[in-house]
Motif scaffolding. Sequence first.
Motif, short mmCIF file in Angstrom:
data_model
loop_
_atom_site.label_atom_id
_atom_site.label_comp_id
_atom_site.label_asym_id
_atom_site.label_seq_id
_atom_site.Cartn_x
_atom_site.Cartn_y
_atom_site.Cartn_z
N LYS A 1 0.51 -0.58 3.85
CA LYS A 1 -0.75 -0.48 3.12
C LYS A 1 -1.10 -1.75 2.35
O LYS A 1 -2.26 -2.16 2.37
CB LYS A 1 -0.72 0.75 2.18
CG LYS A 1 -2.01 1.01 1.46
CD LYS A 1 -3.14 1.34 2.42
CE LYS A 1 -4.42 1.60 1.66
NZ LYS A 1 -5.59 1.60 2.53
N GLU B 1 -2.64 -3.85 4.82
CA GLU B 1 -3.67 -3.19 5.64
C GLU B 1 -3.46 -3.51 7.11
O GLU B 1 -4.39 -3.79 7.86
CB GLU B 1 -5.08 -3.57 5.19
CG GLU B 1 -5.49 -3.00 3.86
CD GLU B 1 -5.65 -1.48 3.83
OE1 GLU B 1 -5.79 -0.86 4.90
OE2 GLU B 1 -5.62 -0.92 2.72
N ASN B 2 -2.17 -3.45 7.52
CA ASN B 2 -1.83 -3.84 8.89
C ASN B 2 -0.52 -3.19 9.31
O ASN B 2 0.30 -2.82 8.47
CB ASN B 2 -1.71 -5.36 8.97
CG ASN B 2 -1.93 -5.88 10.37
OD1 ASN B 2 -2.22 -5.14 11.30
ND2 ASN B 2 -1.79 -7.19 10.53
#
Length: 182
Positions: free
Chosen positions: A65, A68-69
């Motif tokens: 998180k 974000e990948n």
Amino acid sequence: MDSLEEKTVKSETIFEGKIVKLVVDDVVLPNGAMSKREIVKHPGAVAVIAITPENKMIMVEQFRKPLENTIVEIPAGKIEPNEAPELTAGRELEEETGYKTEDLTHLVSFYTSPGFADELLHIYLAGDIHKQANPLQADEDEFVNILEVSLDEALQLIEENVICDAKTVYAVQYWQLRNAIN
């Protein structure tokens, strides 16, 4: 050499979560000036380098998180209260990958981000790994894909920035050096 020590005059906990605690310290600098330090307190963690008899490294793919990948990493996890790092390493290997070992060798310990966090990461080499029929269950909020990656594939994943965390880059470089020596 002059002392570089900063003396804490006040410490305030701003946040205490399930994994980390955020503390803000007021400190006196070596020159006598005042400053603030934001510090993430972490219980410590372990990571495991596990290589199959076929010379493939066991890795996990998971969504991170903060990034974000989705990235590829070696198995790792947080040390529980009063748990020895070696026990954490064995537990995390089994929970995340389904592999078990009774042969763990401590390779190195290092601070992950000493500019703002006190997390100490211990890396272990797992020998004689074997797949469990009924492994320990992963945490209920943890979702991973288990991968078996060759050295060439791992180097390519680093090149592609899919392997992009320090512990896993270290693991691949350790593996590459070990292969060059053997």
